[in-house]
Design a protein around this motif. Sequence first.
Motif, mmCIF file in Angstrom:
data_model
loop_
_atom_site.group_PDB
_atom_site.id
_atom_site.type_symbol
_atom_site.label_atom_id
_atom_site.label_comp_id
_atom_site.label_asym_id
_atom_site.label_seq_id
_atom_site.Cartn_x
_atom_site.Cartn_y
_atom_site.Cartn_z
ATOM 1 N N VAL A 41 0.838 -1.200 0.000
ATOM 2 C CA VAL A 41 0.000 0.000 0.000
ATOM 3 C C VAL A 41 0.875 1.252 0.000
ATOM 4 C CG1 VAL A 41 -1.593 1.354 1.432
ATOM 5 C CG2 VAL A 41 -2.037 -1.059 1.018
ATOM 6 N N SER A 42 1.931 1.244 0.776
ATOM 7 C CA SER A 42 2.814 2.413 0.832
ATOM 8 C C SER A 42 3.475 2.691 -0.509
ATOM 9 C CB SER A 42 3.887 2.205 1.897
ATOM 10 O OG SER A 42 3.296 2.018 3.147
ATOM 11 N N VAL A 43 3.980 1.651 -1.153
ATOM 12 C CA VAL A 43 4.664 1.830 -2.430
ATOM 13 C C VAL A 43 3.703 2.344 -3.496
ATOM 14 C CG1 VAL A 43 5.815 0.582 -4.306
ATOM 15 C CG2 VAL A 43 6.481 0.177 -1.934
ATOM 16 N N VAL A 44 2.519 1.745 -3.570
ATOM 17 C CA VAL A 44 1.542 2.171 -4.584
ATOM 18 C C VAL A 44 1.056 3.590 -4.296
ATOM 19 C CG1 VAL A 44 -0.724 1.671 -5.579
ATOM 20 C CG2 VAL A 44 0.872 -0.191 -5.122
ATOM 21 N N ALA A 45 0.841 3.913 -3.026
ATOM 22 C CA ALA A 45 0.394 5.270 -2.679
ATOM 23 C C ALA A 45 1.456 6.302 -3.046
ATOM 24 C CB ALA A 45 0.070 5.337 -1.192
ATOM 25 N N LEU A 46 2.710 5.993 -2.784
ATOM 26 C CA LEU A 46 3.779 6.919 -3.170
ATOM 27 C C LEU A 46 3.857 7.093 -4.683
ATOM 28 C CD1 LEU A 46 6.619 5.966 -0.677
ATOM 29 C CD2 LEU A 46 5.313 8.099 -0.776
ATOM 30 N N ARG A 52 1.261 12.488 -9.428
ATOM 31 C CA ARG A 52 0.215 13.505 -9.252
ATOM 32 C C ARG A 52 -1.146 13.063 -9.764
ATOM 33 N NH1 ARG A 52 2.833 19.142 -8.810
ATOM 34 N NH2 ARG A 52 4.987 18.566 -8.433
ATOM 35 N N GLU A 53 -1.463 11.815 -9.545
ATOM 36 C CA GLU A 53 -2.786 11.286 -9.881
ATOM 37 C C GLU A 53 -3.598 11.220 -8.592
ATOM 38 O OE1 GLU A 53 -2.798 7.746 -12.272
ATOM 39 O OE2 GLU A 53 -0.817 8.235 -13.077
ATOM 40 N N ILE A 54 -4.090 12.375 -8.190
ATOM 41 C CA ILE A 54 -4.752 12.501 -6.896
ATOM 42 C C ILE A 54 -6.063 11.712 -6.859
ATOM 43 C CG2 ILE A 54 -5.723 14.141 -5.246
ATOM 44 C CD1 ILE A 54 -2.661 14.232 -5.558
ATOM 45 N N THR A 55 -6.815 11.712 -7.948
ATOM 46 C CA THR A 55 -8.088 10.986 -7.971
ATOM 47 C C THR A 55 -7.859 9.489 -7.790
ATOM 48 O OG1 THR A 55 -8.976 12.644 -9.479
ATOM 49 C CG2 THR A 55 -10.183 10.573 -9.285
ATOM 50 N N ARG A 56 -6.895 8.942 -8.504
ATOM 51 C CA ARG A 56 -6.593 7.516 -8.362
ATOM 52 C C ARG A 56 -6.007 7.218 -6.990
ATOM 53 N NH1 ARG A 56 -3.674 4.977 -13.345
ATOM 54 N NH2 ARG A 56 -4.470 3.100 -12.353
ATOM 55 N N PHE A 57 -5.255 8.165 -6.434
ATOM 56 C CA PHE A 57 -4.708 7.996 -5.094
ATOM 57 C C PHE A 57 -5.827 7.892 -4.070
ATOM 58 C CE2 PHE A 57 -3.523 10.175 -1.119
ATOM 59 C CZ PHE A 57 -2.630 9.241 -0.629
ATOM 60 N N VAL A 58 -6.816 8.754 -4.158
ATOM 61 C CA VAL A 58 -7.938 8.730 -3.210
ATOM 62 C C VAL A 58 -8.737 7.440 -3.365
ATOM 63 C CG1 VAL A 58 -10.098 9.869 -2.571
ATOM 64 C CG2 VAL A 58 -8.061 11.231 -3.028
ATOM 65 N N GLN A 59 -8.985 7.012 -4.608
ATOM 66 C CA GLN A 59 -9.689 5.748 -4.818
ATOM 67 C C GLN A 59 -8.908 4.579 -4.233
ATOM 68 O OE1 GLN A 59 -10.056 5.662 -9.057
ATOM 69 N NE2 GLN A 59 -11.873 6.989 -9.091
ATOM 70 N N PHE A 60 -7.615 4.568 -4.463
ATOM 71 C CA PHE A 60 -6.779 3.501 -3.931
ATOM 72 C C PHE A 60 -6.763 3.536 -2.410
ATOM 73 C CE2 PHE A 60 -2.624 2.131 -2.367
ATOM 74 C CZ PHE A 60 -2.677 0.801 -2.750
ATOM 75 N N LEU A 61 -6.696 4.715 -1.827
ATOM 76 C CA LEU A 61 -6.674 4.841 -0.379
ATOM 77 C C LEU A 61 -7.960 4.307 0.248
ATOM 78 C CD1 LEU A 61 -4.733 5.921 1.743
ATOM 79 C CD2 LEU A 61 -5.985 8.053 1.687
ATOM 80 N N ILE A 62 -9.102 4.596 -0.355
ATOM 81 C CA ILE A 62 -10.376 4.088 0.159
ATOM 82 C C ILE A 62 -10.412 2.567 0.085
ATOM 83 C CG2 ILE A 62 -12.867 4.009 -0.284
ATOM 84 C CD1 ILE A 62 -12.607 6.982 -1.131
ATOM 85 N N LEU A 63 -9.965 2.010 -1.029
ATOM 86 C CA LEU A 63 -9.911 0.558 -1.179
ATOM 87 C C LEU A 63 -8.932 -0.064 -0.190
ATOM 88 C CD1 LEU A 63 -10.838 -1.923 -2.794
ATOM 89 C CD2 LEU A 63 -8.917 -1.500 -4.317
ATOM 90 N N ALA A 64 -7.783 0.571 0.010
ATOM 91 C CA ALA A 64 -6.786 0.046 0.943
ATOM 92 C C ALA A 64 -7.303 0.058 2.378
ATOM 93 C CB ALA A 64 -5.500 0.852 0.842
ATOM 94 N N VAL A 65 -8.034 1.092 2.755
ATOM 95 C CA VAL A 65 -8.602 1.142 4.102
ATOM 96 C C VAL A 65 -9.635 0.038 4.280
ATOM 97 C CG1 VAL A 65 -10.069 2.520 5.624
ATOM 98 C CG2 VAL A 65 -8.110 3.568 4.500
ATOM 99 N N ALA A 66 -10.461 -0.195 3.275
ATOM 100 C CA ALA A 66 -11.472 -1.255 3.370
ATOM 101 C C ALA A 66 -10.813 -2.631 3.511
ATOM 102 C CB ALA A 66 -12.376 -1.226 2.140
#
Length: 91
Positions: A41-46, A52-66
């Motif tokens: 998760v850390s590597v993909v988020a970085l 600078r793909e903030i939209t995909r970052f937020v989507q990934f973060l929500i999925l990672a939290v779930a």
Amino acid sequence: MKTIVLNLIHMTPSPAPTGVNTEGLADFLRAFFAPLFLVVVSVVALFFLFTREITRFVQFLILAVAIGVIFYVPNIIEVTAKAIAGALGIK
């Protein structure tokens, strides 16, 4: 006499378990895969942040939290399954 018989009953060895012992398996898997999950998760988020793909970052973060909730909250699968079964009227 009764005490002797009861002591003999308790002294007889119990039969050895025939199946595979899976006690603690969930804890072992959680302890093994949780740090690996955090690294991925850390590597993909970085990667998303540096590109600078903030939209995909937020989507990934929500999925990672779930998915992280499934790893770190004990008995979440059993509780969820019981709740769904109860909502459907299955006992």
